[in-house]
Design a protein around this motif. Structure first.
Motif, PDB file in Angstrom:
ATOM      1  N   UNK A 196      14.641   0.192  -5.951  1.00  0.00           N
ATOM      2  CA  UNK A 196      14.294   0.474  -7.350  1.00  0.00           C
ATOM      3  C   UNK A 196      15.354   1.401  -7.956  1.00  0.00           C
ATOM      4  N   UNK A 197      14.938   2.591  -8.333  1.00  0.00           N
ATOM      5  CA  UNK A 197      15.851   3.617  -8.870  1.00  0.00           C
ATOM      6  C   UNK A 197      15.592   4.899  -8.089  1.00  0.00           C
ATOM      7  N   UNK A 198      16.595   5.444  -7.394  1.00  0.00           N
ATOM      8  CA  UNK A 198      16.361   6.629  -6.558  1.00  0.00           C
ATOM      9  C   UNK A 198      15.665   7.768  -7.278  1.00  0.00           C
ATOM     10  N   UNK A 199      15.995   7.983  -8.540  1.00  0.00           N
ATOM     11  CA  UNK A 199      15.417   9.094  -9.276  1.00  0.00           C
ATOM     12  C   UNK A 199      13.922   8.966  -9.518  1.00  0.00           C
ATOM     13  N   UNK A 200      13.384   7.753  -9.391  1.00  0.00           N
ATOM     14  CA  UNK A 200      11.957   7.548  -9.606  1.00  0.00           C
ATOM     15  C   UNK A 200      11.129   7.987  -8.400  1.00  0.00           C
ATOM     16  N   UNK A 201      11.802   8.344  -7.307  1.00  0.00           N
ATOM     17  CA  UNK A 201      11.099   8.843  -6.135  1.00  0.00           C
ATOM     18  C   UNK A 201      11.794  10.145  -5.714  1.00  0.00           C
ATOM     19  N   UNK A 202      11.467  11.247  -6.394  1.00  0.00           N
ATOM     20  CA  UNK A 202      12.206  12.501  -6.223  1.00  0.00           C
ATOM     21  C   UNK A 202      11.974  13.164  -4.871  1.00  0.00           C
ATOM     22  N   UNK A 203      12.823  14.143  -4.571  1.00  0.00           N
ATOM     23  CA  UNK A 203      12.800  14.799  -3.269  1.00  0.00           C
ATOM     24  C   UNK A 203      11.482  15.511  -2.988  1.00  0.00           C
ATOM     25  N   UNK A 204      10.880  16.116  -4.004  1.00  0.00           N
ATOM     26  CA  UNK A 204       9.627  16.840  -3.749  1.00  0.00           C
ATOM     27  C   UNK A 204       8.503  15.887  -3.353  1.00  0.00           C
ATOM     28  N   UNK A 245      11.271   6.341   6.745  1.00  0.00           N
ATOM     29  CA  UNK A 245      11.722   4.945   6.767  1.00  0.00           C
ATOM     30  C   UNK A 245      11.567   4.280   5.415  1.00  0.00           C
ATOM     31  N   UNK A 246      10.351   4.323   4.866  1.00  0.00           N
ATOM     32  CA  UNK A 246      10.097   3.505   3.678  1.00  0.00           C
ATOM     33  C   UNK A 246      10.569   4.136   2.371  1.00  0.00           C
ATOM     34  N   UNK A 247      10.668   5.458   2.299  1.00  0.00           N
ATOM     35  CA  UNK A 247      11.132   6.057   1.046  1.00  0.00           C
ATOM     36  C   UNK A 247      12.591   5.683   0.752  1.00  0.00           C
ATOM     37  N   UNK A 248      13.521   5.797   1.725  1.00  0.00           N
ATOM     38  CA  UNK A 248      14.888   5.325   1.425  1.00  0.00           C
ATOM     39  C   UNK A 248      14.922   3.859   1.000  1.00  0.00           C
ATOM     40  N   UNK A 249      14.062   3.043   1.608  1.00  0.00           N
ATOM     41  CA  UNK A 249      13.997   1.632   1.224  1.00  0.00           C
ATOM     42  C   UNK A 249      13.551   1.487  -0.221  1.00  0.00           C
ATOM     43  N   UNK A 250      12.467   2.144  -0.598  1.00  0.00           N
ATOM     44  CA  UNK A 250      11.958   2.035  -1.966  1.00  0.00           C
ATOM     45  C   UNK A 250      12.962   2.586  -2.979  1.00  0.00           C
ATOM     46  N   UNK A 251      13.669   3.645  -2.606  1.00  0.00           N
ATOM     47  CA  UNK A 251      14.674   4.200  -3.510  1.00  0.00           C
ATOM     48  C   UNK A 251      15.791   3.202  -3.775  1.00  0.00           C
ATOM     49  N   UNK A 252      16.252   2.528  -2.717  1.00  0.00           N
ATOM     50  CA  UNK A 252      17.357   1.581  -2.881  1.00  0.00           C
ATOM     51  C   UNK A 252      16.919   0.299  -3.577  1.00  0.00           C
ATOM     52  N   UNK A 297       0.824  -1.207   0.000  1.00  0.00           N
ATOM     53  CA  UNK A 297       0.000   0.000   0.000  1.00  0.00           C
ATOM     54  C   UNK A 297       0.857   1.257   0.000  1.00  0.00           C
ATOM     55  N   UNK A 298       1.897   1.272   0.828  1.00  0.00           N
ATOM     56  CA  UNK A 298       2.789   2.427   0.875  1.00  0.00           C
ATOM     57  C   UNK A 298       3.454   2.653  -0.490  1.00  0.00           C
ATOM     58  N   UNK A 299       3.942   1.577  -1.068  1.00  0.00           N
ATOM     59  CA  UNK A 299       4.626   1.661  -2.371  1.00  0.00           C
ATOM     60  C   UNK A 299       3.681   2.194  -3.446  1.00  0.00           C
ATOM     61  N   UNK A 300       2.435   1.748  -3.402  1.00  0.00           N
ATOM     62  CA  UNK A 300       1.464   2.153  -4.422  1.00  0.00           C
ATOM     63  C   UNK A 300       1.150   3.639  -4.377  1.00  0.00           C
ATOM     64  N   UNK A 301       1.494   4.299  -3.281  1.00  0.00           N
ATOM     65  CA  UNK A 301       1.213   5.714  -3.155  1.00  0.00           C
ATOM     66  C   UNK A 301       2.213   6.617  -3.852  1.00  0.00           C
ATOM     67  N   UNK A 302       3.225   6.046  -4.482  1.00  0.00           N
ATOM     68  CA  UNK A 302       4.263   6.842  -5.138  1.00  0.00           C
ATOM     69  C   UNK A 302       4.261   6.582  -6.648  1.00  0.00           C
ATOM     70  N   UNK A 303       4.776   7.538  -7.386  1.00  0.00           N
ATOM     71  CA  UNK A 303       4.791   7.443  -8.849  1.00  0.00           C
ATOM     72  C   UNK A 303       5.611   6.246  -9.340  1.00  0.00           C
ATOM     73  N   UNK A 304       6.607   5.840  -8.538  1.00  0.00           N
ATOM     74  CA  UNK A 304       7.446   4.718  -8.941  1.00  0.00           C
ATOM     75  C   UNK A 304       6.622   3.467  -9.209  1.00  0.00           C
ATOM     76  N   UNK A 305       5.491   3.337  -8.515  1.00  0.00           N
ATOM     77  CA  UNK A 305       4.656   2.141  -8.665  1.00  0.00           C
ATOM     78  C   UNK A 305       4.067   2.033 -10.066  1.00  0.00           C
ATOM     79  N   UNK A 306       3.902   3.184 -10.744  1.00  0.00           N
ATOM     80  CA  UNK A 306       3.351   3.141 -12.092  1.00  0.00           C
ATOM     81  C   UNK A 306       4.376   2.621 -13.101  1.00  0.00           C
ATOM     82  N   UNK A 307       5.639   2.880 -12.825  1.00  0.00           N
ATOM     83  CA  UNK A 307       6.706   2.436 -13.727  1.00  0.00           C
ATOM     84  C   UNK A 307       7.140   1.014 -13.380  1.00  0.00           C
ATOM     85  N   UNK A 308       7.226   0.730 -12.089  1.00  0.00           N
ATOM     86  CA  UNK A 308       7.670  -0.585 -11.609  1.00  0.00           C
ATOM     87  C   UNK A 308       6.650  -1.146 -10.624  1.00  0.00           C
ATOM     88  N   UNK A 309       5.606  -1.823 -11.089  1.00  0.00           N
ATOM     89  CA  UNK A 309       4.609  -2.392 -10.183  1.00  0.00           C
ATOM     90  C   UNK A 309       5.260  -3.334  -9.164  1.00  0.00           C
TER      91      UNK A 309
END
Length: 318
Positions: A293-301, A284-291, A29-41
């Protein structure tokens, strides 16, 4: 392509099989809330593996209820101080504390001071990890990471040390060929320093000196990346908090961003020492998802907006 395995390791308590199902759904659920989920389900890339070891403590818990003198003697033989044993003996005589003692406090005590039970726990966890990795396709790279909580952080540290230490004694048994180290090790409420065991591992039992640290592929290290989530409010890690110096494990590794230190002080629910409580915070979970997948897919903003939304939703802010 073989999926990246995410091993979930529980902490203290009367944990039963399938304990991790709510955690798995939370991460999805947490992962699905970010744009990265659309590129990498998520389910296209990852698969969960639940780790269980609580059953190794159950027999001793029954002994505590019916023959506490036997357990207390074993704790003393294991090196526990007399004053602490006296306190446990007092607690065992108070029925009101029986539930907490037998499902939380005693787990920690047994893992540190009962060598037989601790060895059984480490063996069981290592076997579960290796079984899942060996089951992966042999013609593909086996990618895996570990998310451990509370007592599970100490168990994870010890298991990874036994798997990847260059000084492994013959008695620890052979590991399968082609075994790769985990990509990310995430420790939630890290008690590995509180329970470090130099009696068993010698100087390498010091968690700041052990092989369980991040490093590049050429380094003697048990993982590529290490995320340490430090709770400011949970009491269990407090006496010996895992909080290494700024150059741990070395300046070059820190400069590469391979060690991520996260401080959590939000109050999202009454139980601030809960597995889910730590994961829910974007820090907690954003650094995990970045590592993963691809850090750039979960930008700072997007990260900053998630942090603000989470903090605004906590009871103190309401």
């Amino acid at each position: 392509m073989a999926k990246h395995l995410l091993f979930l390791v529980h902490g203290v308590g009367d944990t039963k099989p399938d304990w991790s199902k709510p955690i798995q759904e939370l991460i999805r659920t947490l992962y699905a809330g970010y744009q990265v989920a659309k590129v990498n389900p998520f389910d296209d890339l990852f698969a969960f593996v639940e780790i269980n070891y609580n059953d190794k403590f159950d027999a001793r818990r029954e002994d505590w209820k019916t023959a506490s003198d036997t357990v207390l003697k074993a704790l003393g033989d294991g090196g526990m101080k007399r004053r602490a044993i006296t306190t446990l003996a007092k607690w065992s005589a108070e029925p009101a504390k029986d539930g907490f003692l037998n499902t939380h406090a005693l787990d920690v005590v047994m893992y540190r001071f009962l060598s037989l039970e601790a060895a059984q726990v480490r063996t069981a966890v290592q076997k579960q990890i290796l079984a899942a990795l060996v089951a992966q396709p042999t013609n593909e790279v086996r990618r895996w990471s570990v998310i451990a909580h509370s007592l599970g952080t100490s168990v994870t540290h010890d298991v990874l040390h036994e798997m990847f230490s260059p000084n492994r004694p013959v008695g620890w048994g052979a590991l399968p060929g082609g075994l790769v180290r985990p990509h990310v090790v995430m420790m939630l409420a890290n008690v590995s320093r509180l329970l470090e065991n130099t009696d068993l591992y010698g100087p390498d039992g010091d968690v700041y000196r052990s092989v369980v640290h991040p490093g590049p592929g050429t380094a003697v290290a048990a993982c590529d990346y290490f995320i340490n989530v430090r709770p400011e409010l949970a009491p269990l890690p407090k006496p010996r908090m895992f909080r290494p110096t700024d150059d741990w494990p070395d300046a070059a590794t820190r400069a590469q961003g391979r060690y991520v230190d996260v401080e959590i002080n939000a109050i999202e629910q009454p139980n601030v020492h809960d597995f889910a409580h730590y994961l829910k915070h974007p820090r907690s979970h954003v650094p995990l998802f970045r590592l993963l997948t691809v850090p750039g897919l979960l930008p700072d903003d997007e990260f900053a907006a998630a942090c603000q939304a989470y903090e605004d939703s906590t009871p103190p802010q309401k």
